[in-house]
Enzyme design. Structure first.
Site, mmCIF file in Angstrom:
data_model
loop_
_atom_site.group_PDB
_atom_site.id
_atom_site.type_symbol
_atom_site.label_atom_id
_atom_site.label_comp_id
_atom_site.label_asym_id
_atom_site.label_seq_id
_atom_site.Cartn_x
_atom_site.Cartn_y
_atom_site.Cartn_z
ATOM 1 N N ASP A 56 35.926 42.682 57.518
ATOM 2 C CA ASP A 56 36.928 42.570 57.063
ATOM 3 C C ASP A 56 38.176 43.326 57.538
ATOM 4 O O ASP A 56 38.945 44.308 57.318
ATOM 5 C CB ASP A 56 37.005 42.796 55.596
ATOM 6 C CG ASP A 56 38.377 42.241 54.632
ATOM 7 O OD1 ASP A 56 38.959 41.323 55.292
ATOM 8 O OD2 ASP A 56 38.395 42.365 53.616
ATOM 9 N N LYS B 22 36.755 54.590 44.540
ATOM 10 C CA LYS B 22 36.842 53.004 44.245
ATOM 11 C C LYS B 22 35.757 52.775 43.235
ATOM 12 O O LYS B 22 34.518 52.980 43.328
ATOM 13 C CB LYS B 22 36.346 52.661 45.703
ATOM 14 C CG LYS B 22 36.302 50.984 45.861
ATOM 15 C CD LYS B 22 35.967 50.800 47.102
ATOM 16 C CE LYS B 22 37.044 50.801 48.124
ATOM 17 N NZ LYS B 22 36.850 50.450 49.512
ATOM 18 N N GLY C 85 45.001 50.834 45.072
ATOM 19 C CA GLY C 85 44.705 49.832 45.675
ATOM 20 C C GLY C 85 43.794 48.738 44.738
ATOM 21 O O GLY C 85 43.480 49.105 43.784
ATOM 22 N N VAL D 216 40.848 50.900 43.212
ATOM 23 C CA VAL D 216 40.994 52.143 43.900
ATOM 24 C C VAL D 216 42.048 53.082 43.219
ATOM 25 O O VAL D 216 43.124 52.606 43.117
ATOM 26 C CB VAL D 216 41.178 52.068 45.348
ATOM 27 C CG1 VAL D 216 41.021 53.452 46.133
ATOM 28 C CG2 VAL D 216 40.376 50.981 46.011
ATOM 29 N N GLY E 247 40.909 45.294 44.954
ATOM 30 C CA GLY E 247 40.038 44.318 46.011
ATOM 31 C C GLY E 247 39.249 43.545 45.179
ATOM 32 O O GLY E 247 39.276 43.522 43.856
ATOM 33 N N GLY E 248 38.388 42.754 45.985
ATOM 34 C CA GLY E 248 37.644 41.925 44.966
ATOM 35 C C GLY E 248 36.714 42.428 44.169
ATOM 36 O O GLY E 248 35.953 42.169 43.374
ATOM 37 N N PHE E 249 36.299 43.568 44.982
ATOM 38 C CA PHE E 249 35.174 44.566 44.105
ATOM 39 C C PHE E 249 35.692 45.159 43.059
ATOM 40 O O PHE E 249 34.848 45.798 42.134
ATOM 41 C CB PHE E 249 34.732 45.666 45.065
ATOM 42 C CG PHE E 249 35.829 46.174 45.812
ATOM 43 C CD1 PHE E 249 36.521 47.128 45.314
ATOM 44 C CD2 PHE E 249 36.295 45.773 47.152
ATOM 45 C CE1 PHE E 249 37.325 47.917 45.896
ATOM 46 C CE2 PHE E 249 37.612 46.438 47.729
ATOM 47 C CZ PHE E 249 38.167 47.324 47.151
ATOM 48 N N GLY E 250 36.881 45.649 42.722
ATOM 49 C CA GLY E 250 37.516 46.398 41.842
ATOM 50 C C GLY E 250 38.497 47.210 42.204
ATOM 51 O O GLY E 250 39.371 46.430 43.065
#
Ligand SMILES: *[C@@H]1O[C@H](CO)[C@@H](O)[C@H](O)[C@H]1NC(C)=O
Ligand SMILES: *[C@@H]1O[C@H](CO)[C@@H](O)[C@H](O)[C@H]1NC(C)=O
Ligand SMILES: *[C@@H]1O[C@H](CO)[C@@H](O)[C@H](O)[C@H]1NC(C)=O
Ligand SMILES: *[C@@H]1O[C@H](CO)[C@@H](O)[C@H](O)[C@H]1NC(C)=O
Length: 425
Positions: free
Chosen positions: A221, A125, A104, A111, A106-109
């Site tokens: 979200d 994550k 996965g 997975v 996302g904006g954060f990094g």
């Protein structure tokens, strides 16, 4: 004699009064002390009656490597109750963050899929970009997440230490992909999501969100991509509260907008704040997806239909709910499915009210969904009727429904109960 008797009587009464006062005072003090004592244990138990109170959970019984502390401070290998993993341990678990183990983004990094020494399969994550502010927010987040436990929320196993070279969160791995994968992604061919399965996904997701709200957490979200399914199709809502790591900072231009296009509470664009009712709105979009098997946003659709919410509103106004419902669900053939999908669509419309105050709470949503599952729609309908009474005299409005998103809640509620509801004829 009489005066003496009276005197004795008064003295006695005064003494008795004083003794009684002392007695009450000491009882009160004791009660206060007891209340204070229990308050220190209160937080985990008030989070939810359904959840396992963190303080009484014997995690070490299940996970020998995962002792649970009574202390709230970083102590040994725990931080706010979350196990602290070493960076090397996680490097090893993910084969040096092997790109082929990426599950996965996302904006954060990113997975990664991983396997710990003790055999536990995990989702790792990794947050990129460390700065002091992010570190603080991260630790704050861990504190919240480690207190939250619910069977329909993905479990946090731990994190890396504040002093580690990278900030990483470790979650339980959930094997069966996301609801989005099954509805319109690369698992949609399986056809495993029958109507009863979808309804139970809706209910379990609502349970998870209601629990978060009781715990004063806003998901921020909610979307089918964040609703994971395990091997029994049990829901595990993921990514909860992580967006708290990145609160809206108006002066910081590079900060991404909250939420995901197609799911964001329209009121957010007026006040730049997300509330529990914003989660309710996003959940309304999830319900629409469960009914239609269509993604919330699809650039390949006709211009007015790119946004699923607009499309659903338009179909409903044109008495064409049958065009919205996934044909595989048997809407036309199975009366029960027709009745239930119609009820869920009605509920979705209430969640999608433009005005926050008009939307039901997550608790109400959950109650209505359970009613629908039990074939007991009156529960939801009665509630809507109460709202309706104000405008009960104007059924003709229905013939000219303005867009429900124009905040005309009465009209959508009308639609809910009206005898002219699509397909009731
Ligand atoms: C927790 O589990 C361990 C290992 O089984 C046991 O020794 C201990 O007594 C348990 N503690 C509680 C509070 O149940
Ligand atoms: C679906 O796609 C993702 C990547 O986009 C992949 O990791 C996953 O294995 C795929 N699942 C199936 C069932 O093909
Ligand atoms: C996904 O769930 C279905 C239905 O419970 C099950 O048959 C299947 O084996 C699961 N797959 C995985 C990868 O867990
Ligand atoms: C509703 O859908 C029809 C086609 O199905 C389209 O012609 C019409 O423009 C749409 N109206 C709005 C307001 O999107």
């Amino acid at each position: 004699m009489n005066n003496l008797q009276l005197g004795l009587f008064i003295t006695g009464a005064v003494i008795a009064g004083i003794l009684l006062g002392i007695w009450f005072y000491s009882i009160n003090q004791r009660r206060k002390r007891r209340a204070e004592q229990s308050k220190s244990n209160e937080l985990p138990t008030t989070l939810s009656s359904k959840s396992v109170p963190a303080s009484s959970t014997n995690i070490s019984r299940n996970n020998p490597s995962h002792p649970y502390p009574n202390s709230d401070l970083q102590k040994g290998s725990t931080y706010f109750g979350a196990h602290v993993f070493s960076y090397e341990e996680l490097e090893e678990a993910t084969n040096n963050f092997d790109p082929s183990k990426e599950i996965g983004k996302g904006g954060f990094g990113k997975v990664y899929y991983g396997k710990l020494h003790d055999g536990r399969v995990v989702a790792v994550k990794r947050l990129h970009e460390n700065n002091m502010k992010r570190v603080e927010q991260f630790m704050n987040e861990v504190e919240i997440l480690s207190k939250i436990r619910h069977q329909n929320l993905v479990a946090l196993y731990g994190c890396t230490s504040q002093r580690s070279q990278e900030l990483i969160l470790v979650y339980e791995y959930v094997s069966n992909g996301t609801v989005a994968d099954h509805l319109h992604g690369n698992r949609s061919k399986s056809g495993l999501l029958t109507w009863p399965v979808r309804l139970s996904i809706a209910i379990e997701s609502a349970e998870a969100l209601a629990y978060l709200h009781v715990s004063d957490v806003i998901h921020r979200d909610v979307k089918t991509n964040n609703i994971l399914l395990d091997e029994n199709f049990q829901v595990k809502v993921a990514d909860f509260g992580l967006s708290r790591l990145f609160p809206t900072d108006v002066t910081h231009v590079s900060t991404a907008p909250q939420g995901t296009p197609g799911y964001v509470d329209p009121e957010y664009f007026q006040c730049y704040q997300l509330t529990q009712k914003s989660d309710v709105y996003s959940f309304g979009v999830v319900l629409m997806e469960l009914i239609s098997s269509l993604p919330a946003v699809d650039m390949n659709r006709h211009r007015q239909d790119i946004n699923l919410v607009n499309m659903a509103v338009n179909k409903t106004q044109n008495n064409a709910l049958h065009e919205l419902v996934d044909p595989l669900l048997g809407f036309e053939k199975d009366y029960t499915v027709k009745k239930m999908t119609t009820s869920v669509a009605e509920l979705a419309f209430r969640c999608l009210e433009k005005e926050r105050d008009m939307r039901p709470s997550m608790d109400e949503v959950l109650e209505i969904l359970r009613g629908i599952q039990n074939g007991n729609e009156e529960m939801g309908a009665q509630k809507a009727e109460v709202v309706d009474i104000k405008a009960a005299d104007d059924v003709r409005l229905l013939k000219n429904i303005p867009p429900p998103l124009s905040s005309d809640s009465v009209v959508t509620d009308k639609w809910v109960n009206s005898p002219t509801t699509p397909h009731s004829s």
